[in-house]
Design a protein around this motif. Structure first.
Motif, short mmCIF file in Angstrom:
data_model
loop_
_atom_site.label_atom_id
_atom_site.label_comp_id
_atom_site.label_asym_id
_atom_site.label_seq_id
_atom_site.Cartn_x
_atom_site.Cartn_y
_atom_site.Cartn_z
N LYS A 186 1.03 -1.55 -0.06
CA LYS A 186 0.35 0.22 -0.15
C LYS A 186 0.90 1.58 -0.05
O LYS A 186 0.11 2.37 -0.53
CB LYS A 186 -1.19 -0.26 1.02
N ILE A 187 1.95 1.46 0.61
CA ILE A 187 2.93 2.16 0.27
C ILE A 187 2.95 2.66 -0.54
O ILE A 187 3.33 3.47 -1.21
CB ILE A 187 3.76 1.95 2.03
N MET A 188 3.62 1.93 -1.34
CA MET A 188 4.31 2.07 -2.81
C MET A 188 3.44 2.14 -3.31
O MET A 188 3.51 2.96 -4.85
CB MET A 188 5.14 0.51 -2.83
N SER A 189 1.77 1.83 -3.16
CA SER A 189 0.74 2.44 -4.47
C SER A 189 0.23 3.40 -4.34
O SER A 189 0.29 4.43 -5.19
CB SER A 189 0.01 1.51 -4.15
N ARG A 190 1.13 3.84 -2.22
CA ARG A 190 0.56 5.20 -2.83
C ARG A 190 1.14 5.98 -3.55
O ARG A 190 0.60 7.22 -3.41
CB ARG A 190 0.36 4.82 -1.40
N GLU A 191 2.63 6.20 -3.61
CA GLU A 191 3.41 7.04 -3.51
C GLU A 191 3.08 6.81 -5.15
O GLU A 191 3.15 7.66 -5.81
CB GLU A 191 5.17 5.71 -3.37
N THR A 225 -8.71 -5.54 -7.99
CA THR A 225 -8.52 -7.28 -7.75
C THR A 225 -7.49 -8.11 -7.89
O THR A 225 -6.82 -8.72 -7.35
CB THR A 225 -9.94 -8.51 -7.86
N SER A 226 -6.60 -7.05 -9.03
CA SER A 226 -5.89 -7.84 -9.85
C SER A 226 -4.76 -7.08 -10.47
O SER A 226 -5.41 -5.66 -10.65
CB SER A 226 -6.18 -8.53 -10.72
N LEU A 227 -4.07 -7.36 -11.23
CA LEU A 227 -2.84 -6.91 -11.26
C LEU A 227 -3.68 -7.65 -13.16
O LEU A 227 -3.24 -8.15 -13.35
CB LEU A 227 -1.35 -6.97 -11.24
N TYR A 228 -2.82 -6.80 -14.55
CA TYR A 228 -2.78 -6.97 -15.39
C TYR A 228 -1.34 -7.36 -15.80
O TYR A 228 -0.12 -6.56 -15.89
CB TYR A 228 -3.63 -6.49 -16.07
N ALA A 229 -1.28 -8.64 -16.69
CA ALA A 229 0.29 -8.26 -17.43
C ALA A 229 0.08 -7.90 -18.66
O ALA A 229 -0.83 -9.02 -19.01
CB ALA A 229 1.64 -9.41 -16.98
N ILE A 230 0.14 -7.40 -19.51
CA ILE A 230 -0.22 -6.99 -21.05
C ILE A 230 0.62 -8.16 -22.14
O ILE A 230 1.87 -8.45 -21.46
CB ILE A 230 -0.10 -5.53 -21.22
N ARG A 231 -0.37 -9.06 -22.60
CA ARG A 231 0.22 -9.48 -23.79
C ARG A 231 0.68 -9.23 -24.96
O ARG A 231 1.39 -9.30 -25.44
CB ARG A 231 -0.50 -11.38 -23.64
N THR A 232 -0.52 -8.61 -25.46
CA THR A 232 -0.13 -8.47 -26.50
C THR A 232 -1.07 -6.74 -25.92
O THR A 232 -2.10 -6.93 -25.67
CB THR A 232 -1.07 -8.83 -27.51
N GLY A 233 -0.55 -5.54 -26.97
CA GLY A 233 -1.55 -4.35 -27.74
C GLY A 233 -0.78 -3.76 -26.92
O GLY A 233 0.29 -3.42 -26.51
N PHE A 234 -1.64 -2.44 -26.80
CA PHE A 234 -1.04 -1.24 -26.18
C PHE A 234 -2.45 -0.32 -25.38
O PHE A 234 -3.01 -0.61 -25.97
CB PHE A 234 -0.71 -0.42 -26.99
N PHE A 235 -1.90 0.02 -23.85
CA PHE A 235 -2.99 0.76 -23.85
C PHE A 235 -2.21 2.21 -22.77
O PHE A 235 -1.11 2.66 -22.79
CB PHE A 235 -2.78 0.34 -21.61
N LYS A 236 -3.23 3.22 -22.68
CA LYS A 236 -2.93 3.87 -22.18
C LYS A 236 -3.62 4.20 -20.49
O LYS A 236 -4.33 3.24 -20.87
CB LYS A 236 -3.09 5.32 -22.40
N THR A 237 -2.42 5.24 -19.85
CA THR A 237 -3.47 5.11 -18.41
C THR A 237 -3.33 6.55 -18.25
O THR A 237 -2.99 7.46 -18.43
CB THR A 237 -2.76 4.77 -17.33
N ILE A 263 -4.16 -0.93 -5.01
CA ILE A 263 -4.05 -1.22 -4.05
C ILE A 263 -3.98 -0.35 -3.34
O ILE A 263 -4.74 -1.41 -1.84
CB ILE A 263 -2.09 -1.69 -4.48
N VAL A 264 -3.51 0.33 -3.08
CA VAL A 264 -3.60 1.80 -1.84
C VAL A 264 -4.40 1.84 -1.74
O VAL A 264 -5.37 1.34 -0.85
CB VAL A 264 -2.72 2.69 -2.08
N ASN A 265 -5.85 1.36 -2.16
CA ASN A 265 -7.39 2.14 -1.95
C ASN A 265 -8.08 1.18 -1.87
O ASN A 265 -9.29 1.29 -1.91
CB ASN A 265 -8.31 3.39 -1.72
N ASP A 268 -4.50 -11.10 -4.88
CA ASP A 268 -4.81 -12.03 -3.51
C ASP A 268 -3.22 -12.81 -3.49
O ASP A 268 -2.59 -13.71 -2.61
CB ASP A 268 -5.57 -12.75 -2.90
N ARG A 269 -3.43 -13.34 -4.82
CA ARG A 269 -2.82 -14.97 -4.12
C ARG A 269 -1.30 -14.43 -5.16
O ARG A 269 -0.32 -14.98 -4.88
CB ARG A 269 -3.16 -15.41 -6.58
N ILE A 270 -0.79 -13.23 -5.67
CA ILE A 270 0.41 -12.85 -6.14
C ILE A 270 0.70 -12.03 -4.39
O ILE A 270 1.88 -12.74 -4.22
CB ILE A 270 0.05 -11.12 -6.76
N GLU A 271 0.20 -11.74 -3.48
CA GLU A 271 0.54 -11.76 -2.71
C GLU A 271 0.81 -13.30 -1.51
O GLU A 271 1.74 -13.38 -0.69
CB GLU A 271 -0.20 -10.71 -1.23
#
Lengths: 266, 266
Positions: free
Chosen positions: A160-165, B81-93, B119-121, B142-145
């Motif tokens: 959370k600390i890293m995400s907050r940053e 809920t999840s992080l996403y690893a991009i396999r193909t394509g291109f995103f903007k955030t 993650i933070v909130n 959750d699974r990553i953690e």
DNA sequence: CGACACCTTGAAGAGGTTCAAGAAATGTGG
DNA sequence: CCACATTTCTTGAACCTCTTCAAGGTGTCG
């Protein structure tokens, strides 16, 4: 286990140095304080731990370290060993480039964690400079990782600390990418005073720990623009400014400046 | 264990959905690919794992999900809920504010991880939009953690990914805070082409996946300024620009523009 | 092929920077 | 403790970069 080791020296990064002794020259700032009963706990440590977990958490802090005003806690290129929780004082972090550019990336106060930049390449990429005499808790990152594997709440907390940053920096990108000078300074003041208030300080009065130039670097403005914008706010009766002493007279006006986004109506 | 579940639907975030089946309608993009033999492995997964650790890592990816061009992978306010690893394509955030501001915070390509802001909130604070048809690996956090607590290398890897994002954003702050339009665009082009090159594409040719306006938002410039600056580079023979097709003719010139910092000699 | 989104270019204007000078605060050494 | 040097801050005027507004061109997709 309590943390009782004072910062032995300016090089005091020996994570696993002797612990449990209390030298007689220890001053009041170096009195035994465990994370578990530190008054900054809710700022820098996870809540809702079981007693045995709390005991483990106390092992995170290896040493304390004092940093005099103007001194650096770590610099670009330093090898990364630890994160630092600020106990007292005020820091800036900044990056400098070969061609002489300099960018303040943040101002940090008690309860905040610095050093996260160093994890990715095992050395720091920015400088952390104390803007007033400060003291930090040195938390060897190896130990944080080790304990994170045992205490899920700590693991989650670190994430959370890293995400907050990351989210904070998104906000700075918004500021730098889309705000005008007045909006930037208003947002800056509101952010500072809000964080200070969360630490028990006034909602309306603050003492700037940094120069106009440092504010300008952080906000992507020249120091003259910062100064002029302060003067403008003062003329409009929104703030009272005497050098580094700022009193916010009209918080709502500042919020309006930030939110009311004077762009021509799209 | 291999990941074989195709993205079942646009709502395909059911982390622990049935696995191990391979529907007959599965197309070539949805062929069995485990992290352990994914050709993006070195980009998004830790190296140097023992075989039994590798097996565990393969369990991180719960499902795949396809995202059509223009569709969002997640939006501000969505629960995290999840992080996403991009396999193909291109995103903007990008982040959007109530008062209509909009700031592109990054462009992401294959092998990069998005979603860290959530993650933070426990909910996302930015939007992730596909700029071309894309596919992502859905990795329930959750699974990553959980796995991070068992596999130290994965834990370290996650920390590095987050730290890398923090350092990247420092670079953007430097760009937004201290560079002029030409410097920003030069830095942007160099960064894009360098990342593409790391993925086996040309060092000098690239197809922009985003509009001038999106580039401008990211760089803190108006779209007209982006366009004009492209034209200027073209006039000077540094690049060749045909709409979104860019060929870099003089990489050194771009580097000079970024580094040679035309400020009057301090 | 026509509608629409995207890109380019020009001209005028605004916001912020640069340069300069002086005032105010801070620190230092005698 | 005061005088002096230094740093920091403020303010003005000229300038420059980028933005704004506008119009027309180019490409794309149903």
């Amino acid at each position: 286990m309590l943390d009782v080791t004072p910062s032995p020296s300016e090089t005091g990064l020996q994570a696993h140095a002797a612990r449990g002794t209390k030298p007689s020259f220890m001053n009041s700032h170096e009195i035994k304080v465990a994370c578990s009963n530190c008054n900054l706990r809710e700022l820098c440590m996870p809540l809702g731990l079981r007693p045995e977990e709390l005991d483990k958490i106390d092992e995170v802090v290896a040493t304390r370290r004092k940093v005099k005003r103007g001194a650096t806690l770590f610099s670009n290129g330093d090898s990364f060993t630890s994160l630092y929780a600020i106990r007292t004082g005020f820091f800036k972090t900044c990056i400098t480039t070969a061609d002489g550019r300099d960018q303040v990336t943040g101002f940090q106060m008690a309860g905040e964690i610095i050093g996260l930049d160093g994890i990715v390449n095992d050395h720091h990429t920015c400088n952390a400079v104390a803007l007033e005499d400060a003291e930090v808790c040195v938390m060897p990152f190896d130990r944080i990782e080790e304990l994170s594997r045992e205490v899920a709440a700590l693991q989650r907390h670190v994430h959370k600390i890293m995400s907050r940053e990351i989210v904070r920096e998104h906000g700075v990108m918004l500021l730098l990418g889309s705000m005008r000078a007045e909006e930037r300074l208003a947002a800056f003041l509101l952010n500072l005073v809000q964080r200070l208030h969360a630490r028990g300080f006034s909602k309306s009065e603050l003492l700037l720990r940094m120069t106009r130039e440092e504010i300008g670097s952080y906000l992507g403005l020249k120091l003259e623009t910062v100064s002029r914008t302060f003067s403008k706010f003062a003329e409009e009766g929104i703030v009272e400014v005497k050098q580094r002493h700022v009193r916010i007279l009209n918080t709502e006006a500042l919020k309006l400046i930030v939110n009311n986004n004077q762009q021509p109506c799209q």
